[in-house]
Design a protein around this motif. Sequence first.
Motif, mmCIF file in Angstrom:
data_model
loop_
_atom_site.group_PDB
_atom_site.id
_atom_site.type_symbol
_atom_site.label_atom_id
_atom_site.label_comp_id
_atom_site.label_asym_id
_atom_site.label_seq_id
_atom_site.Cartn_x
_atom_site.Cartn_y
_atom_site.Cartn_z
ATOM 1 N N TYR A 196 -3.811 10.363 -1.363
ATOM 2 C CA TYR A 196 -3.160 9.070 -1.132
ATOM 3 C C TYR A 196 -4.018 8.207 -0.204
ATOM 4 N N HIS A 197 -4.520 8.803 0.875
ATOM 5 C CA HIS A 197 -5.360 8.062 1.809
ATOM 6 C C HIS A 197 -6.684 7.640 1.167
ATOM 7 N N ILE A 198 -7.268 8.510 0.373
ATOM 8 C CA ILE A 198 -8.513 8.162 -0.323
ATOM 9 C C ILE A 198 -8.268 7.000 -1.283
ATOM 10 N N THR A 199 -7.160 7.044 -1.997
ATOM 11 C CA THR A 199 -6.826 5.969 -2.932
ATOM 12 C C THR A 199 -6.616 4.657 -2.193
ATOM 13 N N LEU A 200 -5.900 4.709 -1.085
ATOM 14 C CA LEU A 200 -5.695 3.509 -0.274
ATOM 15 C C LEU A 200 -7.040 2.946 0.180
ATOM 16 N N PHE A 201 -7.949 3.828 0.567
ATOM 17 C CA PHE A 201 -9.276 3.396 0.992
ATOM 18 C C PHE A 201 -10.026 2.697 -0.141
ATOM 19 N N THR A 202 -9.841 3.140 -1.391
ATOM 20 C CA THR A 202 -10.529 2.480 -2.506
ATOM 21 C C THR A 202 -10.086 1.030 -2.644
ATOM 22 N N PHE A 203 -8.810 0.762 -2.374
ATOM 23 C CA PHE A 203 -8.327 -0.622 -2.442
ATOM 24 C C PHE A 203 -8.881 -1.454 -1.292
ATOM 25 N N PHE A 204 -8.959 -0.866 -0.082
ATOM 26 C CA PHE A 204 -9.571 -1.584 1.041
ATOM 27 C C PHE A 204 -11.043 -1.875 0.749
ATOM 28 N N LEU A 205 -11.725 -0.912 0.163
ATOM 29 C CA LEU A 205 -13.132 -1.081 -0.174
ATOM 30 C C LEU A 205 -13.316 -2.194 -1.205
ATOM 31 N N LEU A 207 -11.253 -4.713 -1.789
ATOM 32 C CA LEU A 207 -10.929 -5.986 -1.142
ATOM 33 C C LEU A 207 -12.103 -6.468 -0.286
ATOM 34 N N ALA A 208 -12.661 -5.571 0.513
ATOM 35 C CA ALA A 208 -13.796 -5.937 1.361
ATOM 36 C C ALA A 208 -14.993 -6.367 0.516
ATOM 37 N N GLY A 217 4.572 2.694 0.792
ATOM 38 C CA GLY A 217 4.763 4.035 0.255
ATOM 39 C C GLY A 217 4.345 5.119 1.226
ATOM 40 N N LEU A 218 3.352 4.834 2.037
ATOM 41 C CA LEU A 218 2.890 5.808 3.030
ATOM 42 C C LEU A 218 3.992 6.135 4.033
ATOM 43 N N GLN A 219 4.789 5.140 4.390
ATOM 44 C CA GLN A 219 5.924 5.379 5.293
ATOM 45 C C GLN A 219 6.912 6.348 4.663
ATOM 46 N N TYR A 220 7.178 6.203 3.379
ATOM 47 C CA TYR A 220 8.096 7.106 2.694
ATOM 48 C C TYR A 220 7.531 8.520 2.616
ATOM 49 N N LEU A 221 6.225 8.637 2.402
ATOM 50 C CA LEU A 221 5.606 9.966 2.361
ATOM 51 C C LEU A 221 5.718 10.656 3.716
ATOM 52 N N GLU A 222 5.559 9.893 4.789
ATOM 53 C CA GLU A 222 5.652 10.469 6.126
ATOM 54 C C GLU A 222 7.083 10.917 6.424
ATOM 55 N N VAL A 223 8.064 10.110 6.040
ATOM 56 C CA VAL A 223 9.466 10.470 6.243
ATOM 57 C C VAL A 223 9.808 11.704 5.426
ATOM 58 N N LEU A 243 -8.857 -9.557 -6.137
ATOM 59 C CA LEU A 243 -8.409 -9.751 -4.758
ATOM 60 C C LEU A 243 -6.895 -9.578 -4.646
ATOM 61 N N MET A 244 -6.171 -10.135 -5.617
ATOM 62 C CA MET A 244 -4.707 -10.015 -5.601
ATOM 63 C C MET A 244 -4.280 -8.577 -5.880
ATOM 64 N N VAL A 245 -4.918 -7.926 -6.850
ATOM 65 C CA VAL A 245 -4.571 -6.533 -7.159
ATOM 66 C C VAL A 245 -4.810 -5.649 -5.938
ATOM 67 N N ALA A 246 -5.958 -5.810 -5.303
ATOM 68 C CA ALA A 246 -6.264 -4.997 -4.121
ATOM 69 C C ALA A 246 -5.275 -5.280 -2.996
ATOM 70 N N SER A 247 -4.971 -6.551 -2.749
ATOM 71 C CA SER A 247 -4.056 -6.917 -1.666
ATOM 72 C C SER A 247 -2.653 -6.367 -1.900
ATOM 73 N N PHE A 248 -2.122 -6.587 -3.099
ATOM 74 C CA PHE A 248 -0.770 -6.101 -3.396
ATOM 75 C C PHE A 248 -0.723 -4.576 -3.421
ATOM 76 N N SER A 249 -1.780 -3.957 -3.891
ATOM 77 C CA SER A 249 -1.823 -2.493 -3.916
ATOM 78 C C SER A 249 -1.860 -1.923 -2.505
ATOM 79 N N ILE A 250 -2.628 -2.560 -1.621
ATOM 80 C CA ILE A 250 -2.667 -2.113 -0.230
ATOM 81 C C ILE A 250 -1.290 -2.231 0.400
#
Length: 103
Positions: free
Chosen positions: A40-49, A51-52, A87-93, A74-81
Amino acid sequence: CSPLLYAVNGLQARTFGVWTLLSSVIRCLCAIDIRNRTLYHITLFTFFLALAHFLSEVFIYHTAALTIGVMAPLMVASFSIMGMLIGLQYLEVEALSQNKKKN
């Protein structure tokens, strides 16, 4: 603008294609196993990458203009992030609740 700014050789095109394929595979694997925190974190990083990358091409290197072809990723990356951070909050809970059930 100089036409050289928009020139892409075969190596650059293939590198971008492989990068796109790799991020697609990572994102598909995350969709299959969404509770895998590392993936999940790796996937999130791909969207940040992504976007950058697109923001730097527009605002730093000036090799791309803000057209629909650039705005779409840009929109896909932003909305996905945003979605993945929610979703990360739900995974932590969920992880906390499973730990409480084990104890």
